[in-house]
Write an enzyme that holds these catalytic residues in place. Sequence first.
Site, PDB file in Angstrom:
ATOM      1  N   ARG A 113     -39.899  53.614  18.099  1.00  0.00           N
ATOM      2  CA  ARG A 113     -40.078  52.682  16.983  1.00  0.00           C
ATOM      3  C   ARG A 113     -41.420  52.920  16.277  1.00  0.00           C
ATOM      4  NH1 ARG A 113     -43.662  48.990  15.084  1.00  0.00           N
ATOM      5  NH2 ARG A 113     -44.047  48.322  17.230  1.00  0.00           N
ATOM      6  N   HIS A 122     -52.282  47.172  22.750  1.00  0.00           N
ATOM      7  CA  HIS A 122     -51.650  48.193  21.901  1.00  0.00           C
ATOM      8  C   HIS A 122     -52.762  48.857  21.085  1.00  0.00           C
ATOM      9  CE1 HIS A 122     -48.034  49.474  19.374  1.00  0.00           C
ATOM     10  NE2 HIS A 122     -49.067  49.879  18.647  1.00  0.00           N
ATOM     11  N   CYS A 152     -49.017  53.152  10.944  1.00  0.00           N
ATOM     12  CA  CYS A 152     -48.466  51.962  10.296  1.00  0.00           C
ATOM     13  C   CYS A 152     -48.256  52.263   8.817  1.00  0.00           C
ATOM     14  CB  CYS A 152     -49.424  50.776  10.460  1.00  0.00           C
ATOM     15  SG  CYS A 152     -48.879  49.308   9.564  1.00  0.00           S
ATOM     16  N   ASN A 210     -50.789  56.246  18.131  1.00  0.00           N
ATOM     17  CA  ASN A 210     -50.966  55.361  19.271  1.00  0.00           C
ATOM     18  C   ASN A 210     -51.592  56.097  20.456  1.00  0.00           C
ATOM     19  OD1 ASN A 210     -49.270  52.764  18.620  1.00  0.00           O
ATOM     20  ND2 ASN A 210     -47.998  54.480  17.973  1.00  0.00           N
TER      21      ASN A 210
END
Length: 313
Positions: free
Chosen positions: A27, A221, A254, A263
């Site tokens: 995702r 995160h 993003c 990430n």
Amino acid sequence: MTTPSLPMTEPMPGMPDRVTIYEVGPRDGLQNEKTAVPVEVKAEFVRRLLAAGLETVELTSFVPQKWVPQLGDAEELLELLGAQGLGQQRPVLVPNERGLDRAVECGVTSVAIFGSATETFARKNLNRSVAESVQMFAPVVKRALDAGAWVRAYVSMCFGDPWEGPVPVEQVVDVCQRLMDLGCDQLSLGDTIGVGTPGHVLRLLDALDDAGIGPDQTAVHFHDTYGQALANTMAAIRRGVRVVDASTGGLGGCPYARSATGNLATEDLVWALDGLGIEHGADLTQLVAASTWMAEQLGRPAPSRVVRALAGG
């Protein structure tokens, strides 16, 4: 020269026996890709991650396709995965009640909402103020909980915002409390642009704990824009956090914040956890293979340093 395939194990005082890896590669890792990734490739990516031992894998987002074109195939992905795509450990993002309806129609029983600690990003990401977004999420969370679903609340921009600058800890805590008061099971603190540092992480976790949101309810995160994601994660684990978001290969970003780079790489996290003797359930060799395969599909090397070291890429 021989490169070790596994780190030496040297436990460190104050660390836990086990950490849960919350895999976001399918995702968050793919959502910002400019070239459309075929749904069959996404499904195979998920299967390879599960085969590598990852237990919790966030699959997709039920957002309108015009918002995030890369994730416009959510229903098709769930259909391809079948039983492998269902259950509490296969969460999906839902932005509103319509997104929840679509997810429930697919048999989903684990969902996540995504709020913002800052007004500017709330406007850019959700076209609403922070207060309006919480109001929008309230019926989503209630309906999901009434249906027996597990619910996670993401909060973005917890450390810094590209438009507003440093984000006050008290402001972050306030937004987190509002979302958790809706009844969410878990809170994920997002360092969306990767500006956090370990001391800042500890201060926020302590402030949340003082407000009644303990580390047992909290996940972290981190994005690795400035190379701090792993250091921040280790600080959070030492402070009691037991759920860490990571993306295989270090993919991610993003679409609404250009300064949000990849990430924390799952392989980099696993190398560190293996070195500390902390259980997590994943197989590093298989993760590297999955990342290498996905990098081939995307036509570029994986950002993960561990993948590059072990795969020779």
